[in-house]
Motif scaffolding. Structure first.
Motif, PDB file in Angstrom:
ATOM      1  N   ALA A 284      -0.727   4.664  -0.219  1.00 16.42           N
ATOM      2  CA  ALA A 284      -1.859   4.333   0.648  1.00 16.42           C
ATOM      3  C   ALA A 284      -1.370   3.820   1.997  1.00 16.42           C
ATOM      4  O   ALA A 284      -0.206   3.465   2.160  1.00 16.42           O
ATOM      5  CB  ALA A 284      -2.744   3.279  -0.025  1.00 16.42           C
TER       6      ALA A 284
ATOM      7  N   ASP B  87      -6.671   3.225   4.482  1.00 13.86           N
ATOM      8  CA  ASP B  87      -7.320   3.381   3.180  1.00 13.86           C
ATOM      9  C   ASP B  87      -7.998   2.105   2.697  1.00 13.86           C
ATOM     10  O   ASP B  87      -8.624   2.100   1.633  1.00 13.86           O
ATOM     11  CB  ASP B  87      -6.295   3.848   2.142  1.00 13.86           C
ATOM     12  N   ILE B  88      -7.885   1.019   3.457  1.00 10.60           N
ATOM     13  CA  ILE B  88      -8.468  -0.262   3.050  1.00 10.60           C
ATOM     14  C   ILE B  88      -9.987  -0.176   3.118  1.00 10.60           C
ATOM     15  O   ILE B  88     -10.553   0.267   4.116  1.00 10.60           O
ATOM     16  CB  ILE B  88      -7.943  -1.411   3.934  1.00 10.60           C
TER      17      ILE B  88
ATOM     18  N   LEU C 104       0.833  -1.201   0.000  1.00 11.38           N
ATOM     19  CA  LEU C 104       0.000   0.000   0.000  1.00 11.38           C
ATOM     20  C   LEU C 104       0.869   1.253   0.000  1.00 11.38           C
ATOM     21  O   LEU C 104       0.622   2.194  -0.766  1.00 11.38           O
ATOM     22  CB  LEU C 104      -0.933  -0.003   1.212  1.00 11.38           C
TER      23      LEU C 104
ATOM     24  N   VAL D 205      -6.797  -7.455  -0.667  1.00 13.73           N
ATOM     25  CA  VAL D 205      -7.147  -6.136  -0.144  1.00 13.73           C
ATOM     26  C   VAL D 205      -7.535  -5.211  -1.289  1.00 13.73           C
ATOM     27  O   VAL D 205      -6.914  -5.221  -2.352  1.00 13.73           O
ATOM     28  CB  VAL D 205      -5.936  -5.526   0.617  1.00 13.73           C
TER      29      VAL D 205
ATOM     30  N   ALA E 277      -8.148  -0.995  -1.610  1.00 13.75           N
ATOM     31  CA  ALA E 277      -7.980   0.271  -0.903  1.00 13.75           C
ATOM     32  C   ALA E 277      -8.380   1.407  -1.831  1.00 13.75           C
ATOM     33  O   ALA E 277      -8.430   1.246  -3.056  1.00 13.75           O
ATOM     34  CB  ALA E 277      -6.522   0.438  -0.454  1.00 13.75           C
TER      35      ALA E 277
END
Length: 144
Positions: free
Chosen positions: A81, A85-86, A76, A137, A139
């Motif tokens: 990120a 931000d997820i 990230l 994930v 984000a």
């Protein structure tokens, strides 16, 4: 000039059993760039041969999970990120009894961020037989 702002809100619609484990919905409004991470596990990032990739953390589920979340944080960051931000996670595990260990480590890794919507799945196996956990994930960060 384009408006590069957005707002992310997490909501829980259940009566409370899952509020500390995951959100039911993450709503993104505005101008966002989405990041989609492939399944991240404890594979050695320095491996060059997929046929002989080493799984870090041995057969320790907790350690493999910590390694996976450290890699997620790094991936990230490489794209601007953070864990805050997820907006969505999916965990694939080979042993469902590890659910509470997973969520404890996930909570630590999120560093106070709201728990995102999450699916926890048991699978018969992962890409490498020694892998015990893999996490996908999504984000969102401001576009531009």
């Amino acid at each position: 000039m384009a408006d590069n702002t957005f707002v992310k809100n997490n909501y829980s619609h259940n009566k409370g059993w899952a509020k500390d484990i995951f959100s039911d919905v993450a709503v993104i409004e505005g101008n966002a760039k989405l990041l989609f991470l492939s399944g991240v596990g404890a594979e050695n990032p320095d491996a060059t041969d997929p046929a002989t990739v080493e799984i870090l953390g041995g057969v320790d589920f907790a350690e493999q999970t910590r390694i996976a979340f450290a890699k997620i944080k790094s991936l990230l960051a490489a794209h601007g990120a953070t864990m805050h931000d997820i907006v969505r996670m999916t965990a694939y595990v080979t042993e469902p009894a590890d659910i509470w260990t997973y969520f404890q480590i996930q909570g630590e890794a999120l560093e106070g961020a709201p728990r995102p919507p999450h699916t926890f799945l048991r699978v018969a196996g992962l890409a490498v037989p020694e892998m015990l956990v893999e996490v996908e994930v999504t984000a969102a960060i401001p576009a531009g």
